[in-house]
Design a protein around this motif. Structure first.
Motif, mmCIF file in Angstrom:
data_model
loop_
_atom_site.group_PDB
_atom_site.id
_atom_site.type_symbol
_atom_site.label_atom_id
_atom_site.label_comp_id
_atom_site.label_asym_id
_atom_site.label_seq_id
_atom_site.Cartn_x
_atom_site.Cartn_y
_atom_site.Cartn_z
ATOM 1 N N GLN A 383 0.833 -1.293 -0.012
ATOM 2 C CA GLN A 383 -0.120 -0.048 -0.037
ATOM 3 C C GLN A 383 0.927 1.386 0.154
ATOM 4 N N ALA A 384 0.498 2.323 -0.735
ATOM 5 C CA ALA A 384 1.041 3.604 -0.629
ATOM 6 C C ALA A 384 0.008 4.684 -0.839
ATOM 7 N N ASP A 385 0.064 5.523 0.274
ATOM 8 C CA ASP A 385 -0.780 6.606 0.532
ATOM 9 C C ASP A 385 -0.520 7.761 -0.247
ATOM 10 N N LEU A 386 -0.856 7.878 -1.521
ATOM 11 C CA LEU A 386 -0.439 9.107 -2.466
ATOM 12 C C LEU A 386 -1.386 10.192 -2.226
ATOM 13 N N SER A 387 -0.793 11.529 -2.489
ATOM 14 C CA SER A 387 -1.565 12.841 -2.196
ATOM 15 C C SER A 387 -1.036 13.544 -3.075
ATOM 16 N N LEU A 388 -2.259 14.714 -3.579
ATOM 17 C CA LEU A 388 -1.866 15.533 -4.469
ATOM 18 C C LEU A 388 -2.376 16.886 -4.096
ATOM 19 N N THR A 389 -1.339 17.961 -4.567
ATOM 20 C CA THR A 389 -1.805 19.186 -4.093
ATOM 21 C C THR A 389 -1.547 20.181 -5.571
ATOM 22 N N LYS A 390 -2.138 21.127 -5.673
ATOM 23 C CA LYS A 390 -2.096 22.139 -6.720
ATOM 24 C C LYS A 390 -2.150 23.451 -6.448
ATOM 25 N N THR A 391 -1.343 24.563 -6.927
ATOM 26 C CA THR A 391 -1.281 25.910 -6.579
ATOM 27 C C THR A 391 -1.309 26.655 -7.922
ATOM 28 N N VAL A 392 -1.413 27.892 -7.865
ATOM 29 C CA VAL A 392 -1.312 28.826 -8.992
ATOM 30 C C VAL A 392 -0.462 30.114 -8.522
ATOM 31 N N ASN A 393 0.441 30.557 -9.396
ATOM 32 C CA ASN A 393 1.087 31.847 -8.878
ATOM 33 C C ASN A 393 0.357 33.034 -9.009
#
Length: 621
Positions: A383-393
């Motif tokens: 198992q691998a707990d992957l997470s994703l974040t996203k930002t804009v300048n």
């Protein structure tokens, strides 16, 4: 009348060479003889079994772990061990008939034909032997022939493969042992269901693994396990302990009242799709009447292949996706051991592929009345707990201006994971400009960022530069869509903005950012109060207006003074209502430039007032 007191033994002379590296061996006899009397028989047996006494004197040692083709009246019905006959031998007249033995395990084998003199078997008959469909020779009887002949049949053993699974994801105690055992492998539920044919049956108990070093993880030693007893033929045959077989006579009845059965074990993972689950096994195989028994595991789930991770030498794994304890080696020790001749087998395997239920078929090799295998198992789900974040300048750009989205994918473990893919399909309102990834690559056409591999605790980033071609609010979404480890709190195969597991918890495998792009009509004018006079002074203004229809934000206004002209004091920035200046005033006497960031609402303006001094020296210009 046949004379049974005088026997001749014909050992097949054509089988004088070795056949090696045969997968999933199937042995076929093609028999074409003009006469076949009741005392005639063919024996196909492994040389590891005592073959010194094969004349029916009551010693049955030689027929244990053997395959025999004989008449129904010769005292030994069609017996197929190891493996199963697809056609029994129950004829006592001339005939042409084939006998097929499936799943013959590795070993050295001999074929012997028995007959009595004067019974009509006087030549003209033939026997062809095929291994996996390939003929290894044909004998035509022309008289008494005696020779020593051995041929080898070998399943191809698997090499050792690599697969990691954190010890945090191992099963511990099992519940509901009476019907469908359940446990958890880390955050993933594991349940067992079974079925069986014939007299076969299943019994589950709480148990613990042995303490030898036989598995791919040291944490398996002494660990809580699920005890699994698979009994495939618990009732002795007519002669006590006969080899297990599963053959049907020509009259449609079984050769014995208690033919062996087969079973199916289904390992399910709570409806989740897992990849490459690991099964650690202990005490595979046993002993009955002085001969080894073993349950043979096969894979029923399409697209799944068996990989060997670790195990003692007699824990046999083959490229035909089967495993078993090495047969034909007698052991009186029920505990697993690293000694081939002393103990049951233990080892670790990985079932490579993606599945929500892993179906394993088990069939038994051994003796009636002792046909059972009491083994143990521990399951591990990587198992691998992957997470994703996203930002804009810049979340309020003007149409045509570049903005940069930054995506960050993080592996929170506990296992490393490979083949990670993130999908960020740009909406039509955004034009792709460029991308930069810390690892992997981004395809703007498909929107797929092929991240590759992330170790536990590591991250990767992707910068995507775009420009808005349409005014208004623009939403850009991204989601992790693939990895070769299950994510305990998300489901890669669910659509965006769906509660993946229905648990009311926001999914951390997806992210979304809005920008509000605007259309502006900006005009800049510059005016002076006085004429240019060397040595004189002046005050000029810079007027920035916005005719809209959108607000103009983040505009940079700059003016570099020409040679000979310097600031005579601080310049000032005055906005209209709703507009703003980055600084109300700036610069100082002697400065040579003006620069300020302003935002101008639709219909608004910003005024910069700049006092200057002209040099009296003409050479300064």
């Amino acid at each position: 009348m046949n004379n049974r007191m005088f026997k001749s033994v014909l050992l097949l002379g054509f089988l004088s060479f070795l056949i090696s590296s045969v997968n999933a061996a199937t042995v076929e006899f093609q028999v074409n003889w003009p006469q076949w009397a009741q005392e005639n028989r063919i024996e196909f047996y492994n040389t590891a079994v005592d073959a010194a006494d094969r004349d029916g004197d009551g010693n049955t040692t030689e027929i244990i772990n053997s395959n025999l083709v004989t008449t129904r009246y010769g005292g030994e019905n069609a017996i197929c061990v190891p493996g199963f006959c697809t056609l029994p031998a129950v004829a006592n007249t001339s005939f042409t008939q084939n006998y097929v033995f499936n799943n013959v395990p590795s070993g050295n084998y001999r074929i012997v034909m028995y007959d009595a003199f004067g019974d009509g078997w006087n030549g003209g008959g033939s026997l062809t032997v095929l291994v996996n469909g390939t003929s290894i020779g044909t004998v035509t009887n022309t008289g008494s022939v005696v020779s020593t002949n051995v041929f080898a049949i070998s399943d191809t053993p698997t090499g050792t493969t690599a697969q990691t699974c954190s010890d945090a994801n191992l099963t511990n105690a099992w519940a509901n042992l009476g019907s469908s055992p359940t446990a958890t492998a880390g955050a993933i539920p594991v349940s067992i269901s079974t079925s069986a044919t014939g007299p076969a049956g299943w019994i589950f108990t709480a148990d613990s693994m042995n303490t030898i070093n036989a598995w791919s993880s040291a944490a398996i030693q002494g660990r809580q396990s699920l005890g699994v007893l698979f009994e495939w033929d618990p009732t002795p045959g007519a002669n006590g302990s006969e080899p297990v077989y599963q053959a049907i006579n020509t009259d449609g009845t079984a050769n014995d009242l208690d033919p062996g059965g087969v079973g199916t074990m289904n390992i399910s993972f709570g409806g989740r799709t897992v990849n490459n689950a690991i099964v650690h096994l202990d005490r595979v195989g046993g002993i009955g009447a002085g001969v080894s028994n073993s349950a043979r595991f096969g894979v029923n789930t399409a697209g799944v292949t068996l990989g060997r991770l670790a195990g003692v030498s007699h824990f046999r794994t083959f490229t035909n996706n089967t495993l078993q304890r090495n047969m034909l080696v007698v052991s009186a020790n029920t505990e697993s051991s690293t000694n081939t001749a002393n103990g049951t087998a233990a080892g670790s395997v990985v079932y490579q592929g993606a599945y929500s239920t892993l179906s394993l078929g088990l069939d038994g090799i051994g003796l009636e009345g002792a046909g059972g295998d009491g083994m143990e198992m521990v399951v591990c789900v990587p198992q691998a707990d992957l997470s994703l974040t996203k930002t804009v300048n810049d979340n309020s750009p003007n149409v045509g201006e570049n903005v940069t989205f930054t995506l960050t994918v993080t592996n929170n473990g506990p296992d490393a994971t490979n083949n990670i893919q993130v999908r960020d399909i740009l909406p039509a309102e955004l034009d792709f400009v460029s991308s930069t990834a810390s690892q992997g690559s981004y395809n703007s056409g498909s929107g797929i960022w092929a991240v590759g591999t992330l170790a536990n605790g590591s991250s990767a980033t992707l910068n995507i530069v775009v420009s808005a071609n349409t005014a208004g609010v623009i939403t850009n979404q991204a989601e992790i869509i693939n990895a070769d480890r299950i994510d305990p709190d998300s489901e890669f195969r669910s659509s965006f903005a769906t509660d993946d597991l229905g648990d009311g918890i926001a999914d951390d495998d997806e992210a979304s950012v809005d920008i509000n792009a605007g259309v502006v009509d900006v005009e800049v004018t510059k005016t002076s109060l006085n004429d240019f006079i060397p040595g004189g002074s002046d005050t000029y203004t810079i007027l920035v207006t916005n005719a809209g229809p959108s607000d103009a934000t983040g505009l940079t206004v700059s003016d570099n003074l020409p040679s000979g002209v310097t600031l005579s004091g601080s310049w000032t920035c005055t906005p209209s209502a709703g507009s703003s200046c980055g600084s109300a005033s700036g610069g100082s006497a002697g400065g040579t430039s003006v620069s300020v960031t302003v935002s101008v609402v639709a219909g608004g303006q910003v005024t910069l007032t700049v006092p200057v001094q002209y040099s009296a020296d003409p050479t300064d210009y």
